[in-house]
Enzyme design. Sequence first.
Site, short mmCIF file in Angstrom:
data_model
loop_
_atom_site.label_atom_id
_atom_site.label_comp_id
_atom_site.label_asym_id
_atom_site.label_seq_id
_atom_site.Cartn_x
_atom_site.Cartn_y
_atom_site.Cartn_z
N TYR A 141 18.61 52.37 14.86
CA TYR A 141 17.45 52.46 13.96
C TYR A 141 17.37 51.18 13.16
CZ TYR A 141 14.25 54.11 10.35
OH TYR A 141 13.18 54.26 9.49
N ASP A 236 21.92 44.06 12.24
CA ASP A 236 21.23 44.86 11.24
C ASP A 236 22.29 45.55 10.39
OD1 ASP A 236 19.82 46.55 9.66
OD2 ASP A 236 18.71 47.52 11.28
N LYS A 264 19.88 48.85 1.29
CA LYS A 264 20.78 49.88 0.76
C LYS A 264 21.74 49.35 -0.33
CE LYS A 264 19.75 52.96 4.48
NZ LYS A 264 19.52 52.78 5.89
C1 LIG Z 1 18.16 52.44 6.53
C2 LIG Z 1 18.14 51.45 7.62
C3 LIG Z 1 17.02 50.64 7.87
C4 LIG Z 1 15.73 50.82 7.13
O1 LIG Z 1 15.83 50.55 5.78
P1 LIG Z 1 14.71 51.13 4.77
O2 LIG Z 1 15.10 50.57 3.46
O3 LIG Z 1 14.81 52.62 4.87
O4 LIG Z 1 13.41 50.63 5.25
C5 LIG Z 1 17.12 49.67 8.83
N1 LIG Z 1 18.25 49.50 9.53
C6 LIG Z 1 19.34 50.25 9.34
C7 LIG Z 1 20.57 50.00 10.13
C8 LIG Z 1 19.31 51.27 8.40
O5 LIG Z 1 20.38 52.05 8.24
#
Ligand SMILES: *Cc1c(COP(=O)(O)O)cnc(C)c1O
Length: 423
Positions: A141, A236, A264
């Site tokens: 994701y 990511d 985060k």
């Molecule tokens: C949470 C997450 C996202 C998206 O971040 P948002 O702040 O919710 O847009 C992208 N990549 C990873 C790996 C994530 O855990």
Amino acid sequence: MTSKDLLSRAAELMPGGVSSPVRAFKAVGGVPPFIASASGCTMTDVDGNTYIDYIGSWGPMILGHTHPDVTAALEAAVRKGTSFGAPSPLEAEMAQEIVDRVPSVEMVRFVNSGTEATMSAIRLARAATKRDVILKFAGGYHGHADSFLIQAGSGVATFGAPDSPGVTPGAAKDTRVARFDDLESVRTILEQDKGHVAAIIVEPVPGNMGVTRFDDGFLPGLRALCDEHGALLIFDEVMTGFRVHRGCASSLFGVTPDLSTFGKVIGGGLPVGAYGGRADLMRMISPSGPVYQAGTLSGNPLAMTAGLATLRGLTENVYAQLETQSAKLQAGLEDALREAVVTGVVQRVGSMLTLFFHDGPVRNFDDAKACDHDRFAAFFGGMLERGVHLPPSGYEAWFVSAAHDDTAINKTVSAAREVLRGL
Ligand SMILES: *Cc1c(COP(=O)(O)O)cnc(C)c1O
């Protein structure tokens, strides 16, 4: 009003009554507790129940909720103004903190969410390589930008909609999906699309299909394949960044990506994202270079303040404590599974952990989908009744914070023991 009342009112006004899909408990059933306040490792709902919290706002609350240092810093910052739309000293301070910790990051750009970070990073990768194709992994994701909503794990998988309506064939046609922990599947795509793959984007520890196990050679193998094929490697680290290691997953595994994305933890509970990496690439971003990317609230002083206070609170001692407490939780859950003779596996990297109802390790999205998700729903409900709030889907990581003390861990394990016995 009770959570039930609040949900029915919200559902009239907002899709599903929520601002992000997994919060609606569709995968586990029941009414989500509406949270009134949180402190340390607990959240308290409007009905007066207090829960040990393993959502941790999906990662940002690594120091625990309402940490005194973060709260004090925010209280002071709010009096100085909430947004300027002009440069402030905090941004470079925060950038320095990131660059000092992450060897592969020479420059950063702040944005407002992880989604913005990943969509901007692939724009840069495409501009830098003059190529169009992006390679991701099934179950990976990377936020909700169109080009990533293809076999995207987590909330998307929970709803059984691997592709979202509204994503045009045009947006999807430049995304390829490989199998996690399977270098051959990556090589095959790189050969088929020879000269067209701009970047491989990967969660260096997948958390959005649950914490996934992989071979030591996988991430170095991706680096080598990228070099061989002239593609960029994007880690990511929106979830893993500053959680699995002081220097992020790239430091933990000793693999150097070209670009990284963050979110985060670096917001400490306020909306922040960032992307960064090689200076020669980052200098292509506007206004240094031609790749456009902007944001009204980017580098917001409150968000920078909460992020800085959080990063500064993440000392070596805190990482050691996170590791100890998370290992205790893992061992306790493994014992509880054994005692109850329930088939399951606990997979963990640092303070990210998932209990999968699966026979043997979970290495990819197919394994994650093959888990007993009905059993997870029953387990989740039993834990919630006993005052433990897990992430409401079997495809998620649980997040341990620095505030999860022995009392919290022991209480969680006792609850798990009871619930597993009754499954
Ligand atoms: C949470 C997450 C996202 C998206 O971040 P948002 O702040 O919710 O847009 C992208 N990549 C990873 C790996 C994530 O855990």
